[in-house]
Design a protein around this motif. Structure first.
Motif, PDB file in Angstrom:
ATOM      1  N   UNK A   1       0.868  -1.174   0.000  1.00 53.97           N
ATOM      2  CA  UNK A   1       0.000   0.000   0.000  1.00 53.97           C
ATOM      3  C   UNK A   1       0.907   1.228   0.000  1.00 53.97           C
ATOM      4  N   UNK A   2       0.703   2.113  -0.958  1.00 59.33           N
ATOM      5  CA  UNK A   2       1.509   3.322  -1.082  1.00 59.33           C
ATOM      6  C   UNK A   2       0.829   4.485  -0.378  1.00 59.33           C
TER       7      UNK A   2
ATOM      8  N   UNK B   1      -3.178   5.434  -8.658  1.00 65.43           N
ATOM      9  CA  UNK B   1      -2.363   4.375  -8.076  1.00 65.43           C
ATOM     10  C   UNK B   1      -2.497   3.160  -8.983  1.00 65.43           C
ATOM     11  N   UNK B   2      -1.363   2.586  -9.369  1.00 62.76           N
ATOM     12  CA  UNK B   2      -1.335   1.565 -10.411  1.00 62.76           C
ATOM     13  C   UNK B   2      -0.687   0.292  -9.880  1.00 62.76           C
TER      14      UNK B   2
ATOM     15  N   UNK C   1      -3.055  -2.129 -13.950  1.00 62.66           N
ATOM     16  CA  UNK C   1      -4.443  -1.775 -13.630  1.00 62.66           C
ATOM     17  C   UNK C   1      -4.479  -0.644 -12.598  1.00 62.66           C
ATOM     18  N   UNK C   2      -5.337   0.339 -12.825  1.00 60.89           N
ATOM     19  CA  UNK C   2      -5.531   1.426 -11.859  1.00 60.89           C
ATOM     20  C   UNK C   2      -6.379   0.882 -10.715  1.00 60.89           C
ATOM     21  N   UNK C   3      -5.834   0.952  -9.483  1.00 62.66           N
ATOM     22  CA  UNK C   3      -6.538   0.389  -8.331  1.00 62.66           C
ATOM     23  C   UNK C   3      -7.222   1.446  -7.475  1.00 62.66           C
ATOM     24  N   UNK C   4      -6.813   2.708  -7.626  1.00 62.93           N
ATOM     25  CA  UNK C   4      -7.448   3.783  -6.852  1.00 62.93           C
ATOM     26  C   UNK C   4      -7.122   5.115  -7.517  1.00 62.93           C
TER      27      UNK C   4
ATOM     28  N   UNK D   1      -2.233  15.817   4.798  1.00 57.13           N
ATOM     29  CA  UNK D   1      -3.122  14.673   4.965  1.00 57.13           C
ATOM     30  C   UNK D   1      -2.594  13.507   4.123  1.00 57.13           C
ATOM     31  N   UNK D   2      -2.528  12.333   4.713  1.00 50.16           N
ATOM     32  CA  UNK D   2      -2.022  11.160   4.006  1.00 50.16           C
ATOM     33  C   UNK D   2      -3.000  10.722   2.923  1.00 50.16           C
ATOM     34  N   UNK D   3      -2.458  10.475   1.748  1.00 51.53           N
ATOM     35  CA  UNK D   3      -3.224   9.940   0.620  1.00 51.53           C
ATOM     36  C   UNK D   3      -2.732   8.514   0.424  1.00 51.53           C
ATOM     37  N   UNK D   4      -3.649   7.554   0.399  1.00 58.34           N
ATOM     38  CA  UNK D   4      -3.282   6.149   0.346  1.00 58.34           C
ATOM     39  C   UNK D   4      -3.831   5.476  -0.905  1.00 58.34           C
ATOM     40  N   UNK D   5      -3.090   4.471  -1.379  1.00 63.94           N
ATOM     41  CA  UNK D   5      -3.573   3.678  -2.519  1.00 63.94           C
ATOM     42  C   UNK D   5      -4.703   2.739  -2.103  1.00 63.94           C
ATOM     43  N   UNK D   6      -4.869   2.511  -0.809  1.00 65.59           N
ATOM     44  CA  UNK D   6      -5.888   1.632  -0.228  1.00 65.59           C
ATOM     45  C   UNK D   6      -5.673   0.163  -0.563  1.00 65.59           C
ATOM     46  N   UNK D   7      -5.036  -0.110  -1.678  1.00 60.25           N
ATOM     47  CA  UNK D   7      -4.747  -1.473  -2.104  1.00 60.25           C
ATOM     48  C   UNK D   7      -3.293  -1.529  -2.533  1.00 60.25           C
ATOM     49  N   UNK D   8      -2.803  -2.728  -2.767  1.00 58.74           N
ATOM     50  CA  UNK D   8      -1.426  -2.875  -3.222  1.00 58.74           C
ATOM     51  C   UNK D   8      -1.251  -2.153  -4.553  1.00 58.74           C
ATOM     52  N   UNK D   9      -0.181  -1.387  -4.643  1.00 56.99           N
ATOM     53  CA  UNK D   9       0.119  -0.639  -5.867  1.00 56.99           C
ATOM     54  C   UNK D   9       1.631  -0.617  -6.068  1.00 56.99           C
ATOM     55  N   UNK D  10       2.029  -0.458  -7.303  1.00 56.14           N
ATOM     56  CA  UNK D  10       3.463  -0.423  -7.629  1.00 56.14           C
ATOM     57  C   UNK D  10       3.910   0.968  -8.074  1.00 56.14           C
ATOM     58  N   UNK D  11       2.992   1.762  -8.590  1.00 53.01           N
ATOM     59  CA  UNK D  11       3.366   3.064  -9.149  1.00 53.01           C
ATOM     60  C   UNK D  11       2.265   4.090  -8.904  1.00 53.01           C
TER      61      UNK D  11
END
Length: 76
Positions: A2-3, A18-19, A24-27, A38-48
């Protein structure tokens, strides 16, 4: 993984994509607030992360599940 990121040193609003490693774009976070801590999160696993000018995701109809094609991104 999670980024996580923030906009503390960014002066323009952004759309943040978030890719995953398969492209695939996950968020998508639209209109991230400039200079925010404020922290911005990918919420799911992301690589880029791809940062675009705010409003671009909507204007180009970019959605979660769409794919990004880039040679530098490992496709699994």
């Amino acid at each position: 993984r999670v980024l996580r990121m923030w906009m503390a040193n960014t002066y323009l609003p952004l759309d943040i994509l978030f890719i995953a490693s398969d492209g695939r774009i996950v968020h998508i976070v639209e209109n991230a607030i400039p200079l925010s801590r404020t922290t911005i999160s990918s919420r799911r696993r992301a690589r880029a992360v791809l940062e675009l000018n705010a409003g671009t995701a909507s204007r180009l109809n970019i959605n979660v599940g769409d794919r990004v094609i880039y040679k530098g991104l490992r496709m699994h």
